[in-house]
Write a protein that holds these residues in place. Sequence first.
Motif, PDB file in Angstrom:
ATOM      1  N   THR A  64      -5.037 -10.259   3.249  1.00  0.00           N
ATOM      2  CA  THR A  64      -3.817  -9.963   3.990  1.00  0.00           C
ATOM      3  C   THR A  64      -3.819  -8.485   4.367  1.00  0.00           C
ATOM      4  N   ILE A  65      -2.949  -8.144   5.302  1.00  0.00           N
ATOM      5  CA  ILE A  65      -2.885  -6.746   5.740  1.00  0.00           C
ATOM      6  C   ILE A  65      -2.424  -5.862   4.584  1.00  0.00           C
ATOM      7  N   GLU A  66      -1.508  -6.395   3.754  1.00  0.00           N
ATOM      8  CA  GLU A  66      -1.014  -5.614   2.602  1.00  0.00           C
ATOM      9  C   GLU A  66      -2.171  -5.325   1.640  1.00  0.00           C
ATOM     10  N   ASP A  67      -3.008  -6.358   1.393  1.00  0.00           N
ATOM     11  CA  ASP A  67      -4.179  -6.156   0.514  1.00  0.00           C
ATOM     12  C   ASP A  67      -5.093  -5.090   1.106  1.00  0.00           C
ATOM     13  N   ALA A  68      -5.298  -5.200   2.428  1.00  0.00           N
ATOM     14  CA  ALA A  68      -6.218  -4.273   3.106  1.00  0.00           C
ATOM     15  C   ALA A  68      -5.689  -2.850   3.035  1.00  0.00           C
ATOM     16  N   MET A  69      -4.352  -2.691   3.149  1.00  0.00           N
ATOM     17  CA  MET A  69      -3.781  -1.346   3.089  1.00  0.00           C
ATOM     18  C   MET A  69      -3.943  -0.747   1.697  1.00  0.00           C
ATOM     19  N   LYS A  70      -3.805  -1.603   0.671  1.00  0.00           N
ATOM     20  CA  LYS A  70      -4.011  -1.107  -0.706  1.00  0.00           C
ATOM     21  C   LYS A  70      -5.458  -0.649  -0.862  1.00  0.00           C
ATOM     22  N   GLU A  71      -6.363  -1.458  -0.316  1.00  0.00           N
ATOM     23  CA  GLU A  71      -7.797  -1.127  -0.403  1.00  0.00           C
ATOM     24  C   GLU A  71      -8.077   0.200   0.313  1.00  0.00           C
ATOM     25  N   LEU A  72      -7.422   0.378   1.449  1.00  0.00           N
ATOM     26  CA  LEU A  72      -7.612   1.621   2.210  1.00  0.00           C
ATOM     27  C   LEU A  72      -7.190   2.833   1.372  1.00  0.00           C
ATOM     28  N   ARG A  73      -5.991   2.721   0.726  1.00  0.00           N
ATOM     29  CA  ARG A  73      -5.508   3.844  -0.104  1.00  0.00           C
ATOM     30  C   ARG A  73      -6.493   4.123  -1.232  1.00  0.00           C
TER      31      ARG A  73
END
Lengths: 261, 94
Positions: A64-73
């Motif tokens: 999900t985009i939320e998962d991807a954003m966490k990964e980015l951080r």
Amino acid sequence: MKKRVLFVPLFIGLIFFNSCDRVKKAFHETFSDENQRQEELSDAFNNPNSGTRNGKDEVGREKTIEDAMKELRTIINEHDNVFDKQQMEKVEEMVKKEMEKWGNTEFFLLFQPDKLDKIQEELYLFLNTDEVMLYSSPIFVDYDRVRVVAVNPKNKSEVDWYSYETKTDKWRKQEPKKLSKNDLEHMDKNIYPFSTIKLSTAHQVYTEALKRLADIEGGELPSGPTYYHNRQLWSMILRGSRADYKFEADKDGNVIKFEMN
Amino acid sequence: MIFSFDGKLVRAIVNQYGMPTEAVMYKSGYSGIMLNYQYIDRYRFVFQLPDSTYQDASLLEHHMKKWYHSGERLTIKYLPLTASFYPIIIDINE
């Protein structure tokens, strides 16, 4: 003679029944595939973002985009967070916007300098050579792929595009680059060792560009820097809603130009 | 079924004789084509035919005047006679 006469219809019969089986099999395969295809298309039409179809070639759908954003951080923090709070917020906003726009969560390559170095090393293994020679075409380093033009180590007069994509995690040979007689005659001047540049410099250039982009109104996430061997520099265009900017860095990633287009 | 087309004539024919319906952009990815050093993506659309079956069709990025995001719904026109074997569509809002 009678035996021969008996064998003829038997032979024809065998072919006939064999053909029937094949026809049945073909019919079954055709229509069962069609049913499956219809199911996939129906799913795509009615639940376009369900992520249940074509799992293999849908880029990042399972994330999900939320998962991807966490990964980015996590990735940015792992590599000595180079952004201040305001810049980080802006980067997250731009990345999220692109993810939503493309339904793609693979936007991390340029935030991972170690991965870029590993990708560079992998081209040596892929071409099975100690020294990869690049042709003097641009090197594109995007947020999800790298593209270079390299000389075939087994045949120096052949030059091809090679690309690495994060979704497959490997290099693949692409189309040949067409050369002229003049290109071949000046081949030595047109090629240079891949080892003279570092792909991880693209990360440095990208982060410097993003820092500046954070102050640009309506800044759009750029796909990545391009390296021009003839000018020995990395170049990017930074797009904003009111103006676009030219951003250039030298071979080692030191910023040399940032100005309005 | 994959297709690509360009040209005012085809567009005019589809505009004139095409059947309007709703389509969804459901997938995009590299088409295998490069143009001026740029990778050209292919956008896949799915739409329903009058017999309730679904058909897919695609457009190349450089034939489109706007970007579509995955899951975006749009109104297209398609040529009914070619729909089942060579679907030709246009986005009527383009």
